[in-house]
Structures are given as structure tokens and as C-alpha cells.
Design a protein around this motif. Structure first.
Motif, PDB file in Angstrom:
ATOM      1  N   LEU A   4     -59.948  -8.058 -30.848  1.00 60.45           N
ATOM      2  CA  LEU A   4     -59.502  -8.677 -32.119  1.00 60.45           C
ATOM      3  C   LEU A   4     -60.928  -9.573 -32.092  1.00 60.45           C
ATOM      4  CD1 LEU A   4     -55.807 -10.046 -31.428  1.00 60.45           C
ATOM      5  CD2 LEU A   4     -56.765  -8.139 -32.998  1.00 60.45           C
ATOM      6  N   CYS A  22     -60.231 -10.531 -39.346  1.00 63.33           N
ATOM      7  CA  CYS A  22     -59.715 -10.255 -38.081  1.00 63.33           C
ATOM      8  C   CYS A  22     -59.822  -8.794 -37.859  1.00 63.33           C
ATOM      9  CB  CYS A  22     -58.188 -10.805 -37.495  1.00 63.33           C
ATOM     10  SG  CYS A  22     -57.768 -10.545 -36.156  1.00 63.33           S
ATOM     11  N   ALA A  24     -59.301  -5.282 -35.659  1.00 56.86           N
ATOM     12  CA  ALA A  24     -58.620  -5.043 -34.729  1.00 56.86           C
ATOM     13  C   ALA A  24     -58.990  -3.515 -34.272  1.00 56.86           C
ATOM     14  CB  ALA A  24     -56.959  -5.153 -34.643  1.00 56.86           C
TER      15      ALA A  24
END
Length: 125
Positions: A4, A22, A24
Motif C-alpha cells: 500500500l 493509496c 494497492a
């Protein structure tokens, strides 16, 4: 490898805006919820907002309701936190975290399965 990657922090004047991202990788994005937490100097980490990546359900801490908006781009495996009308009390390190959908409390950092490295947000008065 699960990762992340939080980014987008910086220094902004009170009343300004920032957008955190963010990114991922390494897990089935749609099977998780992503939460944003923050930790100010001398204070405990607190939940700010979360989004369910399966159904888009969102929620916010009372302190940021009406000012922050969480969203996701599932095609890019990315969650955003748009922060507006920033206040000096929003100054903190912001972390994104992921929890597998199911029996979890999105406001409980102990229920998060993965964490990003944090990004500093500083709001000057």
C-alpha cells in the motif's frame, strides 16, 4: 508482495486542499475495504474515513464530515482522500490500510490486514 503506497501529503495553508492517494498491489482489491487513519504528534492514531471496494459504502469521522471525500478507482487499484477546508488540527501523518471484507470494524486499526507507510500532511494557520 502486498503493498500500500500512500502519497500526496504536503504543506498547505488553512482552508486549502490536498488529495491523498493509496495505491494497492498484491491482493484482490475488490475483496477489501480501505481505510484512512491519521496520527498527530502526541496523539493516538484515529480513523478518518473508509470505503468498501465491493459496494462503495463509505463513512467518515465526525471531525472530517463535509470536508473530506473518499473515493476509489478500482481499475487503478487506488483509493483517494480529497481533503478540503483543511484546518491546522488536520495536521498528522496519514496512513492507508486494508481489511478483508467481512467481520471487521473499519475504525479499529487492529482489524486492518495491511498498512501503507504514511504521508505527512501539515496545515499552517
Amino acid at each position: 508482495e502486498v503493498q500500500l503506497q500512500a502519497s500526496g501529503g504536503g504543506l498547505v495553508q488553512a482552508g486549502g486542499s490536498l488529495r491523498l492517494s493509496c495505491q494497492a498491489s498484491g491482493f484482490a482489491f475488490d475483496d477489501y475495504a480501505i481505510g484512512w487513519f491519521r496520527q498527530a504528534p502526541g496523539k493516538e492514531r484515529e480513523g478518518v474515513s473508509y470505503i468498501s471496494l465491493s459496494d462503495g459504502d463509505t463513512d467518515y469521522a465526525d471531525s472530517v464530515k463535509g470536508r473530506f471525500t473518499i473515493s476509489s478507482d478500482n481499475a487503478k487499484n487506488t483509493v483517494y482522500l480529497q481533503m478540503s477546508s483543511l484546518k491546522p488540527e488536520d495536521t498528522a501523518v496519514y496512513y492507508c490500510a486494508a481489511a478483508v471484507e467481512g467481520d471487521y470494524n473499519p475504525w479499529n486499526e487492529g482489524d486492518m490486514d495491511y498498512w501503507g507507510q504514511g504521508t505527512q500532511v501539515t496545515v499552517s494557520s
